[in-house]
Scaffold this motif. Sequence first.
Motif, PDB file in Angstrom:
ATOM      1  N   LEU A 136     -31.631 -60.587  17.950  1.00  0.00           N
ATOM      2  CA  LEU A 136     -31.374 -60.470  16.506  1.00  0.00           C
ATOM      3  C   LEU A 136     -30.124 -59.650  16.210  1.00  0.00           C
ATOM      4  CD1 LEU A 136     -35.025 -59.898  15.250  1.00  0.00           C
ATOM      5  CD2 LEU A 136     -33.601 -61.903  14.825  1.00  0.00           C
ATOM      6  N   GLY A 137     -29.424 -59.296  17.270  1.00  0.00           N
ATOM      7  CA  GLY A 137     -28.171 -58.566  17.072  1.00  0.00           C
ATOM      8  C   GLY A 137     -28.342 -57.066  16.947  1.00  0.00           C
ATOM      9  N   HIS A 138     -29.487 -56.551  17.368  1.00  0.00           N
ATOM     10  CA  HIS A 138     -29.720 -55.102  17.308  1.00  0.00           C
ATOM     11  C   HIS A 138     -29.682 -54.507  18.704  1.00  0.00           C
ATOM     12  CE1 HIS A 138     -30.896 -55.490  13.176  1.00  0.00           C
ATOM     13  NE2 HIS A 138     -31.774 -56.433  13.505  1.00  0.00           N
ATOM     14  N   GLY A 139     -29.610 -53.181  18.737  1.00  0.00           N
ATOM     15  CA  GLY A 139     -29.799 -52.495  20.001  1.00  0.00           C
ATOM     16  C   GLY A 139     -31.280 -52.483  20.334  1.00  0.00           C
ATOM     17  N   ALA A 140     -31.610 -52.180  21.601  1.00  0.00           N
ATOM     18  CA  ALA A 140     -33.023 -52.086  21.975  1.00  0.00           C
ATOM     19  C   ALA A 140     -33.688 -50.962  21.185  1.00  0.00           C
ATOM     20  CB  ALA A 140     -33.144 -51.826  23.472  1.00  0.00           C
ATOM     21  N   ASP A 141     -32.938 -49.922  20.900  1.00  0.00           N
ATOM     22  CA  ASP A 141     -33.475 -48.782  20.163  1.00  0.00           C
ATOM     23  C   ASP A 141     -32.322 -48.191  19.344  1.00  0.00           C
ATOM     24  OD1 ASP A 141     -34.601 -46.423  19.283  1.00  0.00           O
ATOM     25  OD2 ASP A 141     -35.596 -45.983  21.188  1.00  0.00           O
ATOM     26  N   GLU A 142     -32.455 -48.226  18.035  1.00  0.00           N
ATOM     27  CA  GLU A 142     -31.338 -47.769  17.180  1.00  0.00           C
ATOM     28  C   GLU A 142     -31.593 -46.396  16.576  1.00  0.00           C
ATOM     29  OE1 GLU A 142     -30.198 -50.814  14.416  1.00  0.00           O
ATOM     30  OE2 GLU A 142     -29.438 -52.073  16.046  1.00  0.00           O
ATOM     31  N   ARG A 143     -32.548 -45.671  17.120  1.00  0.00           N
ATOM     32  CA  ARG A 143     -32.871 -44.373  16.521  1.00  0.00           C
ATOM     33  C   ARG A 143     -31.884 -43.285  16.933  1.00  0.00           C
ATOM     34  NH1 ARG A 143     -39.064 -44.208  18.299  1.00  0.00           N
ATOM     35  NH2 ARG A 143     -38.121 -45.225  20.094  1.00  0.00           N
ATOM     36  N   THR A 144     -31.716 -42.322  16.042  1.00  0.00           N
ATOM     37  CA  THR A 144     -30.945 -41.121  16.386  1.00  0.00           C
ATOM     38  C   THR A 144     -31.842 -39.928  16.091  1.00  0.00           C
ATOM     39  OG1 THR A 144     -30.031 -41.103  14.153  1.00  0.00           O
ATOM     40  CG2 THR A 144     -28.671 -42.124  15.880  1.00  0.00           C
ATOM     41  N   TYR A 145     -31.494 -38.778  16.633  1.00  0.00           N
ATOM     42  CA  TYR A 145     -32.414 -37.635  16.542  1.00  0.00           C
ATOM     43  C   TYR A 145     -31.837 -36.418  15.816  1.00  0.00           C
ATOM     44  CZ  TYR A 145     -35.154 -40.661  19.376  1.00  0.00           C
ATOM     45  OH  TYR A 145     -35.859 -41.755  19.786  1.00  0.00           O
ATOM     46  N   GLY A 146     -30.665 -36.606  15.167  1.00  0.00           N
ATOM     47  CA  GLY A 146     -30.032 -35.487  14.461  1.00  0.00           C
ATOM     48  C   GLY A 146     -30.895 -34.931  13.340  1.00  0.00           C
ATOM     49  N   VAL A 147     -31.456 -35.813  12.527  1.00  0.00           N
ATOM     50  CA  VAL A 147     -32.252 -35.336  11.389  1.00  0.00           C
ATOM     51  C   VAL A 147     -33.521 -34.647  11.889  1.00  0.00           C
ATOM     52  CG1 VAL A 147     -33.555 -36.069   9.354  1.00  0.00           C
ATOM     53  CG2 VAL A 147     -31.304 -37.054   9.799  1.00  0.00           C
ATOM     54  N   ALA A 148     -34.159 -35.248  12.901  1.00  0.00           N
ATOM     55  CA  ALA A 148     -35.383 -34.632  13.451  1.00  0.00           C
ATOM     56  C   ALA A 148     -35.072 -33.232  13.978  1.00  0.00           C
ATOM     57  CB  ALA A 148     -35.950 -35.516  14.566  1.00  0.00           C
ATOM     58  N   ALA A 149     -33.927 -33.103  14.642  1.00  0.00           N
ATOM     59  CA  ALA A 149     -33.560 -31.785  15.199  1.00  0.00           C
ATOM     60  C   ALA A 149     -33.346 -30.772  14.078  1.00  0.00           C
ATOM     61  CB  ALA A 149     -32.286 -31.913  16.040  1.00  0.00           C
ATOM     62  N   GLU A 150     -32.707 -31.211  12.986  1.00  0.00           N
ATOM     63  CA  GLU A 150     -32.479 -30.274  11.877  1.00  0.00           C
ATOM     64  C   GLU A 150     -33.791 -29.875  11.215  1.00  0.00           C
ATOM     65  OE1 GLU A 150     -29.693 -28.602  11.341  1.00  0.00           O
ATOM     66  OE2 GLU A 150     -29.085 -29.746  13.100  1.00  0.00           O
ATOM     67  N   ILE A 151     -34.739 -30.795  11.164  1.00  0.00           N
ATOM     68  CA  ILE A 151     -36.047 -30.438  10.597  1.00  0.00           C
ATOM     69  C   ILE A 151     -36.713 -29.375  11.483  1.00  0.00           C
ATOM     70  CG2 ILE A 151     -38.365 -31.311  10.075  1.00  0.00           C
ATOM     71  CD1 ILE A 151     -37.078 -33.936   9.172  1.00  0.00           C
ATOM     72  N   LEU A 152     -36.629 -29.562  12.794  1.00  0.00           N
ATOM     73  CA  LEU A 152     -37.201 -28.558  13.698  1.00  0.00           C
ATOM     74  C   LEU A 152     -36.501 -27.214  13.503  1.00  0.00           C
ATOM     75  CD1 LEU A 152     -37.721 -30.576  17.001  1.00  0.00           C
ATOM     76  CD2 LEU A 152     -39.477 -29.639  15.492  1.00  0.00           C
ATOM     77  N   ARG A 153     -35.175 -27.264  13.331  1.00  0.00           N
ATOM     78  CA  ARG A 153     -34.415 -26.022  13.127  1.00  0.00           C
ATOM     79  C   ARG A 153     -34.884 -25.355  11.830  1.00  0.00           C
ATOM     80  NH1 ARG A 153     -29.764 -27.907  14.746  1.00  0.00           N
ATOM     81  NH2 ARG A 153     -29.993 -27.031  16.814  1.00  0.00           N
ATOM     82  N   ASP A 154     -35.069 -26.158  10.788  1.00  0.00           N
ATOM     83  CA  ASP A 154     -35.517 -25.610   9.496  1.00  0.00           C
ATOM     84  C   ASP A 154     -36.899 -24.977   9.624  1.00  0.00           C
ATOM     85  OD1 ASP A 154     -35.216 -25.373   6.531  1.00  0.00           O
ATOM     86  OD2 ASP A 154     -37.001 -26.647   6.565  1.00  0.00           O
ATOM     87  N   LEU A 155     -37.698 -25.497  10.533  1.00  0.00           N
ATOM     88  CA  LEU A 155     -39.048 -24.939  10.728  1.00  0.00           C
ATOM     89  C   LEU A 155     -39.030 -23.760  11.700  1.00  0.00           C
ATOM     90  CD1 LEU A 155     -41.044 -28.308  10.925  1.00  0.00           C
ATOM     91  CD2 LEU A 155     -41.134 -26.634   9.068  1.00  0.00           C
ATOM     92  N   GLY A 156     -37.850 -23.384  12.126  1.00  0.00           N
ATOM     93  CA  GLY A 156     -37.723 -22.220  13.015  1.00  0.00           C
ATOM     94  C   GLY A 156     -38.130 -22.521  14.446  1.00  0.00           C
ATOM     95  N   LEU A 157     -38.049 -23.814  14.854  1.00  0.00           N
ATOM     96  CA  LEU A 157     -38.543 -24.181  16.177  1.00  0.00           C
ATOM     97  C   LEU A 157     -37.441 -24.639  17.134  1.00  0.00           C
ATOM     98  CD1 LEU A 157     -41.757 -26.178  15.126  1.00  0.00           C
ATOM     99  CD2 LEU A 157     -41.561 -23.764  15.727  1.00  0.00           C
ATOM    100  N   ALA A 158     -36.182 -24.440  16.755  1.00  0.00           N
ATOM    101  CA  ALA A 158     -35.106 -24.959  17.611  1.00  0.00           C
ATOM    102  C   ALA A 158     -35.038 -24.198  18.934  1.00  0.00           C
ATOM    103  CB  ALA A 158     -33.768 -24.874  16.889  1.00  0.00           C
ATOM    104  N   GLY A 159     -35.338 -22.907  18.904  1.00  0.00           N
ATOM    105  CA  GLY A 159     -35.236 -22.092  20.124  1.00  0.00           C
ATOM    106  C   GLY A 159     -33.785 -21.826  20.483  1.00  0.00           C
ATOM    107  N   ASP A 160     -33.622 -21.042  21.526  1.00  0.00           N
ATOM    108  CA  ASP A 160     -32.270 -20.666  21.941  1.00  0.00           C
ATOM    109  C   ASP A 160     -32.205 -20.707  23.460  1.00  0.00           C
ATOM    110  OD1 ASP A 160     -29.923 -19.305  22.640  1.00  0.00           O
ATOM    111  OD2 ASP A 160     -29.945 -18.196  20.743  1.00  0.00           O
ATOM    112  N   GLU A 161     -31.460 -21.696  23.952  1.00  0.00           N
ATOM    113  CA  GLU A 161     -31.374 -21.882  25.410  1.00  0.00           C
ATOM    114  C   GLU A 161     -30.705 -20.683  26.062  1.00  0.00           C
ATOM    115  OE1 GLU A 161     -32.901 -23.336  28.171  1.00  0.00           O
ATOM    116  OE2 GLU A 161     -32.797 -25.045  26.810  1.00  0.00           O
ATOM    117  N   ALA A 162     -29.664 -20.148  25.409  1.00  0.00           N
ATOM    118  CA  ALA A 162     -28.918 -19.025  25.998  1.00  0.00           C
ATOM    119  C   ALA A 162     -29.816 -17.806  26.164  1.00  0.00           C
ATOM    120  CB  ALA A 162     -27.721 -18.690  25.123  1.00  0.00           C
ATOM    121  N   LEU A 163     -30.641 -17.569  25.144  1.00  0.00           N
ATOM    122  CA  LEU A 163     -31.544 -16.410  25.226  1.00  0.00           C
ATOM    123  C   LEU A 163     -32.811 -16.747  26.014  1.00  0.00           C
ATOM    124  CD1 LEU A 163     -31.376 -15.121  21.520  1.00  0.00           C
ATOM    125  CD2 LEU A 163     -30.330 -14.061  23.528  1.00  0.00           C
TER     126      LEU A 163
END
Length: 588
Positions: A455-482
Motif C-alpha cells: 500500500l506504499g507504507h513502511g512496515a512501521d511508521e511510528r516515531t517515539y519523540g512524543v512518547a519520550a516527551e510525555i515520559l519526560r513530563d512525568l519525570g521518568l526520563a532518567g539520566d544516563e550520565a548520573l
Amino acid sequence: MPAVMSPSSAPTTHHSAYATQADLDILNLLTTDGPKPATAATAAAASAPANGQRKKSVVRRDAGLDSLLLSAVLAGSDKITRHHFGHGMTGAYSTCDQSRPSSPRQPRPLPRSQQAPRSQRLQAESAALASAQANSAIVSEAASSSKPVSAEASSSSSSAGPIGIPTPATLAPPSHDLATSPKELKERKRRMSVDPQPISQLLQQASPAHVNFFHGRGQVVKPTGRPTVKCMARTRVPTPHGDIFLHLYHNTHDNKEHLAIVTDPIQLSADARRRAPKGRREIRSRSLDAKWREGETDMERIVRGAYVGRLTAGAEGVPSVPRSAAEYAAEDASEDPDAEADILPLVRIHSECFTGETIGSMRCDCGEQLDEGMRRIAEDQHVGTAQDEYLPTPEASRAPSPGTRGHSHSHPRVPGRGVVIYMRQEGRGIGLLEKIRAYNLQDLGHDTVNANLMLGHGADERTYGVAAEILRDLGLAGDEALGRGGVRLLTNNPEKVEGLAAEGIRITERVGMVPRDWLCNHNSPKRSARELLDDEELEYDEYRARRAGVGLLGATTTRGPELEKYLRTKIERMGHMIDIPEEPKADA
Ligand SMILES: Nc1nc2c(ncn2[C@@H]2O[C@H](COP(=O)(O)OP(=O)(O)OP(=O)(O)O)[C@@H](O)[C@H]2O)c(=O)[nH]1
C-alpha cells in the motif's frame, strides 16, 4: 430504495421547514407564561385519556438557571435551538428571567436576525465570485505565459483560496439572478453532489493514509525537531486493575490526543504509601502542575486535575503546588539519602488499535496487550530482581519473560507503578483506513509487513519523540550520565527500545510481553502438572479462569490462526524479541 445522501447533499436543518405540531407545542410551552393554552392534541388527550385516568398537566421547568451551564452553552454552541428562541434571538440571556412566573411581566424583545439582509448577502457573494473568477483568469493567464502573478491581482479577492482549493465563497451560489439560469442550476447541483471522479481514481488517491476523502488531500509534512507536550487534563479512572490517572496530552507534532495511563497507588491509598519503599516519588505531570496563568484559581487547577490525593464528593480538593523547572531539575539531580531501594516504574508504549482493543479482533493481540500491560504495571513487584538483565540485542534478550521466570521470594514485594503511554498511532502509524485495506491484502495471503509495503507504507511508521516527551513530563526520563532514574520497558519490539533510548530515555531493563495463550499452555510438558506452578503462576491461572471474552480490558486470551501468523511475522520479519513456543500447542 432510499437515495444515498452524500455529505454535501445532506439537507441542512431549518427550523421552519421541519416544525411539526409537537414542536410548536413545545415552543408554546417554553415561551408562554401562566396556564398552557390547549392545543388540538392536548385537548384530545385530555378528553379521551387512554387509561381512563386524567393526565397530569405538564409542569413548567422553572428551576433557577445554572449560570455555568449557560456560559458553557454560549461558549460551545453556535446553533440556535428552540430554547434560544424562547429567550429571543437577540442573544441576550438577561431575558431568561422574563419567562419565570416570579418575574414582573415585561414586553419581550422582538426576534431580530443577526444576519445582514438577504439582498445584501447575495450582492456580497456575487461580488466575491466575480472577483474570484477574475483572479483565476489572471492566474491561468499568468501560468500559461509563465509570468508571476502580481500581488495586487492575487490579493484582490478576499475569498479566493489557494489555487485548486475552492473556498466557501467560491462554492456559494453566485447570485439570485445568476442561479436561476438552467446552466447555473446544473452547475450548482454538480457542486452539491459527491465528487464525480471514477471510483478507481478515488481508490488510488485515497491510498496514502494522510488523505481524507471528505476534507481534501493533505500534505505529508514530517515534523522535525523535538516536540513539546502539554498535559491538558487528568482524572482518576477505576479499572479492573485498580484506579489509574488518565492524562490527556497535546503536542506540537501532530493534532492527536495522546494519553498517559498512570498507575501510582501511593497517590490514592494510605496502605500503598505505607508498603512502598521510603522516598518513592509520585508520578505527576509537570506541565499540568505548572501555573498556567496569573491569578488562576484553585478550582481551575482542580478541574484540570492539578490536585494531590483523591477528590471526594462534597470536599474542595487540594490543588497541587506549581514548581519551577529549576526545582524539578534540582530534585532530579539530588538523591534522598534515606530513600530505600525501589524498583523503577514499568512503562509500556502502546499504539492504538481500534480493532483489537474495541471490537476484540483476533487478528492481533493488541487488546490483550493493553490489558496485560496495565495488569503487569499494577501488580506488586519484587524489588531487586532483573535490574541488570537488560540486553538490547534481540538474540541476547531472548530470556524468558518475568512471567515465566521464578522469582526469588526473598525479595520484598512493593506496590507496582508505571505508565501505559497510549499513542494514537493506529495501524503502526498508517491509520485505520489503511489498516483496513491492509487486512484485505492479508486475507489474500500477504503478511502484515508485505500488506503495508504493497500500500506504499513502511512496515512501521511510528516515531517515539512524543512518547519520550510525555515520559519526560512525568519525570521518568532518567539520566544516563548520573545513572539514575528511567524506566523498565514492557515490549518485545526492538524499535521501541532503540527509539526511546535515542530520544534520551534511560531504559534499565526490557520486560518481555508473552502472549497469554503461549504463557498459559497447560498441555505443554512443563505445565501439565499444576503442582509445578509456583504461587504466582497459580494466581495468574486463577485470574485467567475468572475472565471471559477476548481482547477487551479485564478479559482473557486472544487466539486464532490469524493471530499466530501475525505474531510469527512480528518475530520473523520485524525482529521482535520473543521465542515462538517449540512444543505443539493445544487449546487451553
Ligand atoms: N499496519 C498494520 N498494523 C497493525 C496490524 N495489526 C495490528 N496493527 C497495529 O499495530 C500496533 C501494535 O503494534 P505491535 O507491533 O503489535 O506491537 P508493538 O506495540 O510494536 O510491540 P510490543 O511492544 O512488543 O507489543 C497497533 O497500532 C495496531 O493497530 C496489521 O495487520 N497491520
